[in-house]
Design a protein around this motif. Structure first.
Motif, PDB file in Angstrom:
ATOM      1  N   LYS A  13      -0.509   0.742  -2.971  1.00  0.00           N
ATOM      2  CA  LYS A  13      -0.678  -0.578  -2.001  1.00  0.00           C
ATOM      3  C   LYS A  13       0.312  -1.672  -1.878  1.00  0.00           C
ATOM      4  O   LYS A  13       0.938  -1.814  -1.048  1.00  0.00           O
ATOM      5  CB  LYS A  13      -2.071  -1.120  -2.171  1.00  0.00           C
ATOM      6  N   VAL A  16       3.800   0.531  -1.112  1.00  0.00           N
ATOM      7  CA  VAL A  16       3.800   1.207   0.900  1.00  0.00           C
ATOM      8  C   VAL A  16       2.654   0.767   1.537  1.00  0.00           C
ATOM      9  O   VAL A  16       2.272   0.943   2.294  1.00  0.00           O
ATOM     10  CB  VAL A  16       3.417   2.467   0.981  1.00  0.00           C
ATOM     11  N   GLY A  17       1.771  -0.340   1.363  1.00  0.00           N
ATOM     12  CA  GLY A  17       0.889  -0.449   1.724  1.00  0.00           C
ATOM     13  C   GLY A  17      -0.455   0.047   2.330  1.00  0.00           C
ATOM     14  O   GLY A  17      -1.649  -0.091   1.746  1.00  0.00           O
ATOM     15  N   TYR A  19      -2.249   0.738   5.169  1.00  0.00           N
ATOM     16  CA  TYR A  19      -2.995  -0.094   6.277  1.00  0.00           C
ATOM     17  C   TYR A  19      -3.640   1.016   6.640  1.00  0.00           C
ATOM     18  O   TYR A  19      -3.137   1.037   7.591  1.00  0.00           O
ATOM     19  CB  TYR A  19      -2.350  -1.644   6.817  1.00  0.00           C
ATOM     20  N   THR A 167       6.122  -0.218   4.611  1.00  0.00           N
ATOM     21  CA  THR A 167       5.312  -0.380   4.432  1.00  0.00           C
ATOM     22  C   THR A 167       4.642   1.353   5.710  1.00  0.00           C
ATOM     23  O   THR A 167       5.468   1.423   6.675  1.00  0.00           O
ATOM     24  CB  THR A 167       4.798  -1.285   6.296  1.00  0.00           C
TER      25      THR A 167
END
Lengths: 203, 313
Positions: A13, A16-17, A19, A167
Motif C-alpha cells: 500500500k 502502490v496504494g 486503492y 499509484t
C-alpha cells in the motif's frame, strides 16, 4: 490476518496504494473468483490488499509453483498470502493442474486468478488460458468478478528488481456468468473484454 | 507565554475553527435543497473531516519533536512524488532514475535537514540531481522523448521534494532574539498558506462571479482570490506574536506567502490539466491527492524560508 500478511499489505500500500474502486459489485462474503490482468509480481498482493480485511482471510491467490515454490518466495506465498500453488509446467501429465483450485473452491473459499498465466509487458492483457472456463463450468454458483489493475506494469515491469512507487487503482467490475452452452473461446474472450473495459483503454 | 504555550494556543485555535466548520457544515447539510448544493456541501464536509485528520497527524508529529516532523514531511513528499509520477507518462527507461529519486534523493534531502547541512541541502537537488537524473536515464539508452521525460522527472523532484522540504527546513534557522521553537515558524507558514486556500474557496463559493483562469482552474475566481487572500494576509499579520517578526513585517511576509501560494496552486493546476487529470490523486477524501493540498505550500515554502533567512538570521 497473519503479521507477515499485514506487513506485506502495508508495504504494497505504501508503494502502490492499491486503492479499490468497486464499480460493478460490492465487497461481500459471497464466494468469488477474482480474475485480473497480469503484468507485475506486485499484482497478486495489490489485488489481495485492495480487498477488505475480512475477505482477505477467505480469498486465496493462485500462484505458479515454479516461481513461488522455493525459499523466501514460498514463505511469502504460502504463509503470508496463503496462496494456492499450481504447476504450470505439468510434469505429471495425468494429474489435473486445477486440482488444488477445485479443492479450495469446494471448501467454499474464494480465489484470485490471473488467466493470462504469465506476466505481460503491455497495458492490455494477453489471451486468457482455459482454467477460468473449466472452473466456471464446475462451479456455476461462484461469481466471476473481472478486476483491472492499473499501472503496475510501470511500477515493477518484467525484468526490473526495485518497485517504483506509482499509484495503482484496483477496479472491480460486474460479475460474469458462464451462459448455458457458451463455448470456451467466446467465454474467454468475453472475460478478457470485461477486464479491458474496466481499464478505459478500449482496443 | 513560552514557545510551547504558543504552539498549544495555535492548535487550540485551529481545533476551535474546525469545530465551527463542522457545525456550520452539519447545519448546511440539513438545509441543502437542490442536488447540486447537496453535492457541494457533502464535499465541504468531507474536506472538513479530512482537515481533522491532517491537523491530528500534524499535532502528533509536532508533539513528538523535530525528527517526527521531518519524517512527516518526508512522507508528504513521497506521496506527492508518487502522485506526480503516476500521472506522468514515464517509460521503462526511466526506472533507474525514478528509483534514484524515490529511494536516494528524497531521503537524502531530508537527511540533510536532520544533520543541519544548509549548504548541501540547498544545492543537492538543483545541482546534483539535475545532473545525475538524466545521466542515469541516458545510460538506459532510450532516446524517445528524452528531454521531455527528463524534464518531467526533474520538475516532479523539484516541486515535491525540494520545494516542500523548505517548510521543515525552517527548523534549521537560527534567529537571534527568537526563543522559538522554530516549529512555530513552520506552523505559521502552514496556517497562512492553508487558510488562504480555504478562504479563497469559501469566498469563491459565496461571492465568486468572475473566473480568473477558467482553462487552468475553473473554481478560482477574482472575488475568491481578493477576498480570501486579503483575509488570510490579515490573519497572518495578526499572528506576529508567534514569530520573530513585528506586525507590519508579519503582514508583508503573509502577503508573500499568500501570493506565492496562489501561484503554486495555479501552476500545479496547469501541470495537472496538461497531464489530463482533475485531481492529483485520491488519498485525501474531498481534497483529492496529497499534491492538491501541497501545491500552494510548495511555492510558498522556499520563498518564505529565504525571506526569513535573509532578513532575520
Amino acid at each position: 490476518m497473519r503479521p507477515s500478511g499485514a506487513l506485506l499489505v502495508g508495504l504494497v500500500k505504501l508503494i502502490v496504494g492499491a486503492y479499490p474502486r468497486w464499480i460493478g459489485c460490492q465487497p461481500c462474503a459471497r464466494q468469488r473468483i477474482y480474475f485480473a490482468n497480469h503484468s507485475s509480481h506486485i499484482d497478486t498482493v495489490a489485488l489481495w490488499a485492495a480487498l477488505p480485511l475480512e475477505l482477505r482471510d477467505v480469498t486465496h491467490p493462485v500462484a505458479a509453483r515454479d516461481y513461488w515454490g522455493h525459499g523466501l518466495r514460498r514463505y511469502i506465498a504460502t504463509k503470508a498470502l496463503r496462496a494456492v500453488l499450481i504447476d504450470r509446467a505439468r510434469e505429471d501429465k495425468s494429474s489435473n493442474p486445477l486440482a488444488p483450485l477445485i479443492e479450495t473452491l469446494a471448501r467454499g473459499d474464494s480465489l484470485i486468478l490471473f488467466p493470462e498465466g504469465t506476466r505481460g509487458s503491455e497495458a492490455l492483457p494477453g489471451p486468457f488460458k482455459s482454467g477460468l472456463y473449466h472452473l466456471a463450468q464446475q462451479f456455476p454458483e461462484v461469481e466471476l468478478v473481472p478486476v483491472h489493475l492499473e499501472n503496475l506494469h510501470r511500477s515493477l515491469p518484467k525484468g526490473a528488481f526495485v518497485p517504483i512507487p506509482i499509484t495503482c487503482t484496483v477496479r472491480f467490475g460486474a460479475p460474469l456468468r458462464l451462459e448455458p452452452a457458451e463455448a470456451k473461446e467466446p467465454f474467454l474472450a468475453r472475460a478478457r473484454g470485461a477486464v479491458i473495459a474496466l481499464s478505459g483503454l478500449h482496443a | 507565554m513560552t514557545g510551547q504555550h504558543k504552539l498549544l494556543a495555535v492548535f487550540a485555535g485551529v481545533v476551535a475553527l474546525l469545530i465551527v466548520a463542522s457545525l456550520v457544515g452539519a447545519l448546511l447539510a440539513q438545509r441543502a435543497a437542490s442536488a447540486k448544493s447537496r453535492e457541494v456541501i457533502a464535499n465541504l464536509n468531507a474536506r472538513t473531516k479530512a482537515w481533522w485528520v491532517m491537523v491530528a497527524v500534524l499535532g502528533c508529529a509536532f508533539a513528538a519533536g523535530q525528527g517526527a516532523t521531518l519524517v512527516l514531511f518526508a512522507f508528504a513528499s513521497f506521496f506527492a512524488l508518487r502522485e506526480f509520477i503516476s500521472l506522468t507518462p514515464t517509460s521503462s527507461g526511466d526506472s533507474s532514475a525514478l528509483a534514484l529519486a524515490f529511494y536516494v534523493l528524497l531521503p537524502g534531502q531530508y537527511a540533510l535537514i536532520w544533520t543541519r547541512q544548509y549548504g548541501t541541502f540547498s544545492i543537492f537537488l538543483p545541482v546534483y540531481a539535475f545532473l545525475f537524473l538524466p545521466a542515469v536515464s541516458a545510460l538506459a539508452s532510450d532516446t524517445r522523448d528524452f528531454l521531455a521525460r527528463s524534464a518531467k522527472i526533474q520538475w516532479a523532484v523539484m516541486v515535491c521534494v525540494y520545494c516542500v522540504s523548505h517548510a521543515p527546513a525552517l527548523l534549521l534557522l537560527e534567529l537571534p532574539g527568537f526563543d522559538g521553537p522554530n516549529a512555530l515558524l513552520v506552523m505559521y507558514l502552514l496556517l497562512v498558506v492553508q487558510l488562504s486556500d480555504v478562504l479563497q474557496y469559501v469566498f469563491g463559493k459565496l461571492f465568486g462571479r468572475t473566473p480568473l483562469a477558467p482553462q487552468v482552474s475553473p473554481s478560482k475566481t477574482v472575488e475568491g482570490l481578493v477576498g480570501g487572500g486579503l483575509t488570510a494576509v490579515a490573519v497572518g499579520g495578526s499572528l506576529w506574536w508567534l514569530t520573530p517578526f513585528t506586525w507590519p513585517q508579519s503582514l508583508a511576509l503573509s502577503a508573500a506567502i499568500v501570493a506565492l501560494g496562489f501561484l503554486g496552486g495555479l501552476c500545479l493546476s496547469a501541470v495537472k490539466r496538461s497531464l489530463g487529470a482533475k485531481d492529483w490523486g485520491v488519498m485525501i477524501e474531498g481534497h483529492g491527492g496529497m499534491l492538491d493540498r501541497l501545491d500552494s505550500l510548495s511555492f510558498a515554502a522556499p520563498v518564505f524560508f529565504h525571506l526569513t533567512r535573509y532578513f532575520f538570521e
